[in-house]
Design a protein around this motif. Structure first.
Motif: not given
Ligand code: FES
Lengths: 126, 248
Positions: B35-37, B54-56, B73-77
């Motif tokens: 989702v973050l993408d 966001w960061s990592c 949710k963590l959107t990067c996952e």
């Molecule tokens: S951007 Fe760091 S936990 Fe999702």
């Protein structure tokens, strides 16, 4: 200074997710346990006097009482189940370096509950 | 392979409007997109006014938490391909004030965090020349799970108790208190009692349990809080039965 938006929970928050609904049901079924405690207190208070005990006894034999007992039994069993499911969270046991499987703790508590209930039923029916 | 989806994104622009709105963005996505993408794609290609944190991008920093179809949710996952709905709704984490769009104010959490003294409090400090405080793997195992928190605050968003009463210390902070109480090198349980074993602390938790379900790091804050309840209740009982030996 930017204006921040606060979003209070709506009154029906517990209807919006199955888990929240189950939680509310767990809390509400505790009222059944409370109702039965009241019934026991009534029984104890009326035991001292023959007149009031016969009133209590008449109530016990009524169909209303039978239905009430059935409903309380079902709700209390559900409530008990939720408590047993909770036991592995509270009783974290270790066997050496390994944590005892939560299922084993909940299972042992279920067996204990069934055994004690069985013993009580046997005592009453004896 | 690319597919098409619609992201229904919560917008709140306090300078322009007093009420939040939803804005739909239709886009092509790759099978490996989270989702973050998609949000980054929107920001770069469609609408640069959209704000989010966001960061990592690897589930470590804990800053990309949002509500995805109503779930924290963590959107990067969170992979877009896992949603079979035509539209995915993205909102800021529940229960926190919104600063702008998907950005929440987490001051309340940051203020609560140090209150439980989340550091080792030994009865006596060892002199440096005595070396490290050693632990066996079994002693580490007792608290390790509770030490994995990344402060993403998904658990606060899942907790209706915090939603109803923001004075509740909350799952992550209490799990961290448990992490130190359970550490063999720590003797700070009593010192933490004023914050942890307070009404707004563990005793406000009614065990909904959803904090544990949403935790991306498998921390189990609900379990930590129930363990804390037991240990503080036993400590209280000990102080009543054996007032002198409890030292309180
Ligand atoms: S951007 Fe760091 S936990 Fe999702």
């Amino acid at each position: 200074m930017t204006r921040e938006l606060t979003r209070p929970l709506p009154w029906n928050w517990w209807l919006k997710k199955a888990v929240y609904f189950q939680f509310m049901m767990r809390e509400l079924t505790s009222l059944a346990v409370f109702a039965y405690a009241l019934l026991i207190i009534w029984a104890l208070l009326s035991a001292a006097d023959a007149g009031s005990f016969s009133t209590f006894y008449t109530f016990l034999s009524s169909s209303l009482s039978v239905w009430l007992h059935l409903v309380i039994l079902v709700l209390s069993l559900y409530h008990t189940g939720t408590w047993i499911a909770l036991t592995p969270k509270v009783m974290v046991l270790w066997r050496g370096d390994e944590r005892v499987d939560p299922g084993v703790i909940a299972g042992a508590n279920s067996i204990l509950f069934l055994m004690i209930s069985g013993a009580v039923i046997w005592l009453v029916l004896m | 392979m690319s597919d098409r989806t619609v992201l229904d994104v919560y917008r709140y622009l306090p300078d322009n409007e007093s009420e939040p709105t939803f804005q739909s963005y239709e886009l092509d996505y790759q099978d490996n997109w989270v989702v973050l993408d998609a949000l980054n794609h929107i920001k770069a290609e469609i609408d640069s006014t959209l704000s989010f944190r966001w960061s990592c991008r690897m589930g470590v920093c804990g800053s990309c938490g949002m509500m995805v179809n109503g779930e924290p949710k963590l959107t990067c996952e969170t992979f877009i391909r896992d949603y079979d709905t035509q539209t995915i709704t993205i909102e800021p984490l529940s229960h926190f004030p919104v600063i702008r769009d998907l950005v929440i104010n987490m001051d309340d959490f940051m203020e609560k965090l140090p209150r439980v003294s989340p550091w080792l409090i030994p009865d006596e400090d060892k002199p440096l020349e005595d070396g490290e405080y050693l632990q066996t793997p079994a002693q580490v195992a007792h608290y390790k799970r509770f030490s994995m928190c990344i402060n993403c605050m998904l658990c606060y968003s899942a907790c209706p108790v915090y939603g109803l009463d923001p004075s509740f210390t909350g799952p992550a902070v209490l799990a961290l208190a448990a992490r130190y109480n359970l550490d063999s090198r720590d003797d700070g349980m009593k010192e933490r009692a004023a914050e942890v074993s307070a009404h707004e602390g563990i005793w406000e938790c009614t065990y909904v349990g959803e904090c544990t379900q949403v935790c991306p790091k498998d921390v189990d804050p609900a379990g930590a809080i129930q363990m804390l309840k037991l240990s503080y209740a036993l400590d209280w009982a000990r102080s009543v039965v054996m007032p002198r030996s409890s030292g309180s």
